[in-house]
Design a protein around this motif. Sequence first.
Motif, PDB file in Angstrom:
ATOM      1  N   ASN A  70      -1.933  10.132  -0.677  1.00  8.83           N
ATOM      2  CA  ASN A  70      -0.530   9.976  -0.313  1.00  8.83           C
ATOM      3  C   ASN A  70       0.263  10.799  -1.331  1.00  8.83           C
ATOM      4  O   ASN A  70       0.579  10.319  -2.424  1.00  8.83           O
ATOM      5  N   SER A  98      -2.156  15.490   3.782  1.00  9.16           N
ATOM      6  CA  SER A  98      -1.708  15.421   2.390  1.00  9.16           C
ATOM      7  C   SER A  98      -1.599  16.802   1.768  1.00  9.16           C
ATOM      8  O   SER A  98      -0.591  17.130   1.122  1.00  9.16           O
ATOM      9  N   LYS A 161       8.104   6.340   0.967  1.00 13.26           N
ATOM     10  CA  LYS A 161       7.708   7.579   1.624  1.00 13.26           C
ATOM     11  C   LYS A 161       8.950   8.280   2.153  1.00 13.26           C
ATOM     12  O   LYS A 161       9.714   7.713   2.923  1.00 13.26           O
ATOM     13  N   HIS A 268       4.808   3.992   7.447  1.00 13.21           N
ATOM     14  CA  HIS A 268       5.143   4.686   6.197  1.00 13.21           C
ATOM     15  C   HIS A 268       5.245   3.744   4.994  1.00 13.21           C
ATOM     16  O   HIS A 268       4.660   4.028   3.937  1.00 13.21           O
ATOM     17  N   SER A 271       1.886   2.646   3.516  1.00 12.31           N
ATOM     18  CA  SER A 271       1.255   3.610   2.612  1.00 12.31           C
ATOM     19  C   SER A 271       1.964   3.652   1.270  1.00 12.31           C
ATOM     20  O   SER A 271       1.321   3.711   0.222  1.00 12.31           O
ATOM     21  N   ASP A 275      -0.581   1.662  -0.439  1.00 12.20           N
ATOM     22  CA  ASP A 275      -1.536   2.775  -0.474  1.00 12.20           C
ATOM     23  C   ASP A 275      -2.521   2.732   0.695  1.00 12.20           C
ATOM     24  O   ASP A 275      -3.669   3.148   0.570  1.00 12.20           O
ATOM     25  N   PRO A 277      -4.142   4.141   3.904  1.00 13.95           N
ATOM     26  CA  PRO A 277      -4.203   5.477   4.517  1.00 13.95           C
ATOM     27  C   PRO A 277      -3.329   5.536   5.757  1.00 13.95           C
ATOM     28  O   PRO A 277      -3.310   4.607   6.574  1.00 13.95           O
ATOM     29  N   HIS A 278      -2.625   6.642   5.896  1.00 11.19           N
ATOM     30  CA  HIS A 278      -1.616   6.746   6.960  1.00 11.19           C
ATOM     31  C   HIS A 278      -2.199   6.498   8.348  1.00 11.19           C
ATOM     32  O   HIS A 278      -1.611   5.766   9.155  1.00 11.19           O
ATOM     33  N   ALA A 281      -2.824   2.839   8.950  1.00  3.51           N
ATOM     34  CA  ALA A 281      -1.566   2.110   9.136  1.00  3.51           C
ATOM     35  C   ALA A 281      -1.032   2.294  10.558  1.00  3.51           C
ATOM     36  O   ALA A 281      -0.630   1.334  11.220  1.00  3.51           O
TER      37      ALA A 281
END
Length: 384
Positions: A70, A98, A161, A268, A271, A275, A277-278, A281
């Motif tokens: 991220n 990323s 984010k 968002h 993450s 933390d 992972p996008h 999520a």
Amino acid sequence: MVNRFILNEVSYFGPGARKELPGVVARLGYKKALVVTDKGLMKFGVAKQVTDVLDEANIPYEIYDEVKPNPTVTNVKNGVKALKDAQADFIVALGGGSSMDTAKGIGIVSNNPEFADVVSLEGVADTKKKTVPIIALPTTAGTAAETTINYVIIDESKQKKMVCVDPNDIPAVAIVDAELMYSLPKSLTAATGMDAMTHAIEGLITKAAWELSDMFEIKAIEMIHRYLPIAVDEPTNPIGRDGMAVAQYVAGMAFSNVGLGVDHGMAHPMSALHDVPHGVACAILLPTVMRFNAPAALDKYVEIAKAVGVYKEGMSKEEAAEAACNEIEALSRRVGIPQHLSDLGIYEKDIDALADQAIADVCTPGNPREVTRDDIVQLYRQIL
């Protein structure tokens, strides 16, 4: 109403497409690259598949591999310095979203130094100059950052984010080579693939969607549904990998231009604060958010049902919508996506902070159904 559509200048597709890189560099007259990637891709030899091509063509480069899963404001600032120190005139962005998001931030700030604090790029930034030229080579089939005008960076000071939207950040060239994805672990293949599915579905139903974007998103939904299980189960099968590589790009062409919705708005902060992972999520939220949005987009849900093969003649729109939601949920389970927030270390006590960021996220206003903070709280609670 005027609709705008922005795409890469040139894109290349197919296994082995990275070998087009020297010709691209020569045609555009670039001299030295900064390769923006991450340590995992360096360790497992994926980056070498690209740097070997540069070496064979005697194209000089330096490597910046500090990108985090991220990426942060600090990643971008350090990358700007790395670009300057290398005296490079173009960027090779190699990795998942990323790496490409970091490269976009580096390129934009380098050519628009008035945004050197990075945080001022959040939202729609009024940059004047295009990014330092970027050649983007994705190693995941999910974000489509190689063809979008968006990038996402974490502001560490606010644990938030930042979604940045800027036509000046789109890579000049995308090289989509499925061979760079063969070593992607099963869990990451699933997460990035479901991220692409989320892009396609949200891009189809978002408020700004129109005929041109619909064409891309419906095809992307069909392709992801077909190819993702193959890519997860048979990681070196070129049919699944190349199918997903193209499908996620197709989804990206459209959502980049029409926006997303509350699924991304809620993903968002997961993450930023936890933390997560996008892709995970987005995927864990998708079936629940789809059911919430169905009443506002029933005609589009019929198209989704048809694209994933569950529409039956005589179904009502509501029946087709439920069948579509059930099939997307089944696909999520099929590829191994977690089904509860508690599986990710997120609990009732965390929901208020998540909801505060989600309701303010730049993606949320694009949702086809009006959504309140209380709605978001309830959506999170449904998957605790």
